[in-house]
Motif scaffolding. Structure first.
Motif: not given
Length: 239
Positions: A1-30
């Motif tokens: 499942m995790l090796s399916v190309p589009y799933v791999n791209t979503l989890l390891f190419g898009v998700y990390p930037y969502v997490c890092l953006a929330v970490l930075l912006i969310g911490s500043l807002i808090r």
């Protein structure tokens, strides 16, 4: 499942930037809107037993683990290759990371046992407090599981793949996720859970990790003058 190309791209190419953006912006807002919630909510007043041992083991171990990850995965090749071959670099990461991880998970196990085993602490704990410590324990366990698995890949190729992926995320390389397709599952889970911990940090007690970074300012700040009740009593009374 995790090796399916589009799933791999979503989890390891898009998700990390969502997490890092929330970490930075969310911490500043808090920090701006709820500065008085920016703390680790110590339970020392409820019970001192096991806290010092568990906390010291966990924090010293996890600090070494975090610094090791930053140094191991983000150091440029020219800063490492002159001293270590990829195989030696991987072996060093396994030994140091394994020892530090064992210390951290032992300390966290003590803290979890204390938090869940003591009724007063458990009742005064938020649900997120318990979720966070369990996620951290699982993350450390996954990290330790990668040590024996790495021993079967001592050619350094897998280590170089993971290093290239992390550097690719930091340098905004759009093809970084492709390198994770053939990586063993335990490494993928370790990476995903790590980014998930970043994602939830601004909404939990984990936000105080920023304060740990901020303590570096203590190295250059001026000395504080502290007057105890005894020293104040000896001061002359001014009319």
């Amino acid at each position: 499942m995790l090796s399916v190309p589009y799933v791999n791209t979503l989890l390891f190419g898009v998700y990390p930037y969502v997490c890092l953006a929330v970490l930075l912006i969310g911490s500043l807002i808090r920090f701006d809107r709820e500065p008085y919630t920016w703390k680790s909510d110590s339970s020392q007043m409820l019970r001192k037993g096991q806290l010092r041992l568990g906390s010291n083991l966990f924090h010293y171990g996890v600090i070494i683990v975090i610094l090791g990850h930053f140094a191991g995965f983000l150091a440029p090749h020219w800063a490492v290759d002159w001293a270590l071959t990829p195989v030696a670099h991987q072996l060093l990461a396994m030994v140091v990371g394994g020892i530090a991880g064992l210390l951290a998970i032992a300390g966290l196990t003590i803290l979890i046992s204390r938090r869940l085993g003591d009724e007063r602490i458990r009742l005064n704990s938020r649900k997120w407090d318990i979720v966070v410590v369990l996620m951290l324990w699982l993350q450390l366990a996954l990290g330790l599981l990668t040590v024996p698995l790495s021993a079967f890949h001592m050619d350094g190729a897998l280590f170089e793949t993971l290093t290239g992926y992390v550097k690719g995320i930091v340098t905004l390389d759009g093809n970084a996720a492709a390198s994770m397709i053939d990586v063993p599952l335990v490494y993928k889970l370790h990476v995903l859970l790590g980014f998930t911990i970043f994602l939830i940090s601004p909404f939990t007690r984990m936000v105080h990790i920023w304060s740990g970074v901020g303590t570096l300012a203590y190295l250059v700040r001026p000395y504080q003058i502290v007057r105890t009740p005894k020293t104040r009593a000896k001061e002359p009374v001014r009319s």
